[in-house]
Design a protein around this motif. Sequence first.
Motif, short mmCIF file in Angstrom:
data_model
loop_
_atom_site.label_atom_id
_atom_site.label_comp_id
_atom_site.label_asym_id
_atom_site.label_seq_id
_atom_site.Cartn_x
_atom_site.Cartn_y
_atom_site.Cartn_z
N GLY A 39 16.52 -16.19 44.12
CA GLY A 39 15.09 -16.03 44.61
C GLY A 39 14.60 -15.22 45.45
O GLY A 39 13.45 -14.55 45.08
N SER A 43 11.93 -12.58 43.82
CA SER A 43 10.75 -12.43 44.71
C SER A 43 10.37 -11.16 45.30
O SER A 43 9.28 -10.76 45.23
N SER A 47 7.14 -9.10 44.25
CA SER A 47 6.02 -8.66 45.33
C SER A 47 5.83 -7.17 45.42
O SER A 47 5.18 -6.51 45.88
N ALA A 59 4.78 -12.61 38.84
CA ALA A 59 4.71 -13.84 39.53
C ALA A 59 4.37 -15.06 38.96
O ALA A 59 4.89 -16.21 39.22
N LEU A 62 7.53 -17.64 37.94
CA LEU A 62 8.50 -17.66 38.62
C LEU A 62 8.97 -18.65 39.46
O LEU A 62 10.19 -18.90 39.65
N ALA A 63 8.02 -19.69 39.83
CA ALA A 63 8.62 -20.57 40.93
C ALA A 63 9.51 -21.62 40.00
O ALA A 63 10.32 -22.17 40.43
N LEU A 139 9.75 -17.85 48.37
CA LEU A 139 8.33 -17.62 47.73
C LEU A 139 7.15 -17.44 48.96
O LEU A 139 6.65 -16.65 48.89
N ASN A 142 7.26 -14.35 50.92
CA ASN A 142 6.87 -13.15 50.17
C ASN A 142 5.43 -13.31 49.49
O ASN A 142 4.99 -12.52 48.51
N LEU A 144 4.13 -15.51 47.49
CA LEU A 144 4.09 -15.71 46.23
C LEU A 144 3.87 -17.43 46.09
O LEU A 144 4.14 -18.18 46.92
N THR A 146 4.11 -21.25 45.12
CA THR A 146 5.14 -22.24 44.91
C THR A 146 5.03 -23.19 43.84
O THR A 146 6.19 -23.60 43.49
#
Length: 271
Positions: A39, A43, A47, A59, A62-63, A139, A142, A144, A146
């Motif tokens: 992660g 991440s 970013s 992005a 990604l979660a 996340l 950064n 981003l 979730t």
Amino acid sequence: MSLRRATRSESTKLFTTSIWWLLGIVLVAYIAFTAAAVGLAFSLSASGSLGDDAPVLPAEGLAPTLYSTATSVGYVFPLLLGTLMVTGEFRHKTLTPTFLAIPRRGTVLWAKIVVGVLIGVIYAVAGIVAAVGPAAGILVANDLPTALDEPDTWALFGRMLIAYVLWVLVGIGVGALVRNQVGAIVGVLVFTQFLEPVGRAAAAFVTELNDVVKYLPGAASDALVGASLFTVGMPQAESALEWWVGGLVLLGYAAVALLLGHLVSWRRDVS
């Protein structure tokens, strides 16, 4: 003896030993560490914090990929536990009194399946929490998304739970088929940690292999879940099975292993 009483007996056998919670602790620690390490790297890449020359991951999606760590690297734990649920009885010869008390061996196997479903759910919850906790925290750190507020993410968690249960059932089938505990464990580890990963990596370069590799148990499990660390950036991920087909394939492995175990080994005499 009824299935209800047999199930109570099998649950007592499992939950009064330390193997299930020791393996569970290793499961949580391994998944949490992997989710945190991967992660952090993903991440930072998404970013743009790794520098201009570093590749940038999108992005979007990604979660779920990070959350799927629970199954993509953690599936071996429910598989091993299911195997140990059966091979441990052969090793310690506890099946002899069990079969004397419950002459219908099919009932004993069904009881193990019921308990396997229960422990699969427990392991799934533990694995999902272990993956989501550090991954979501990284996340957020950064800036981003979730995706925890999206229905698709919770559907992903549901499919991960199904995958864990099926892996336990596959393990029970393997344990019933291969009585020797050391042989079964070594076979499981060699296949899951070496043979299948090598085959799936080779399919990234030899497209003809993908038609075979995608039906392997690990690939079917990833297809069922709908996300995996091992499909990031791989072109063959586009030709993966539909999630429900992946589930049926993994269910097929469990059913075949259980049936063969019952027909070939489970009916044999226990010394």
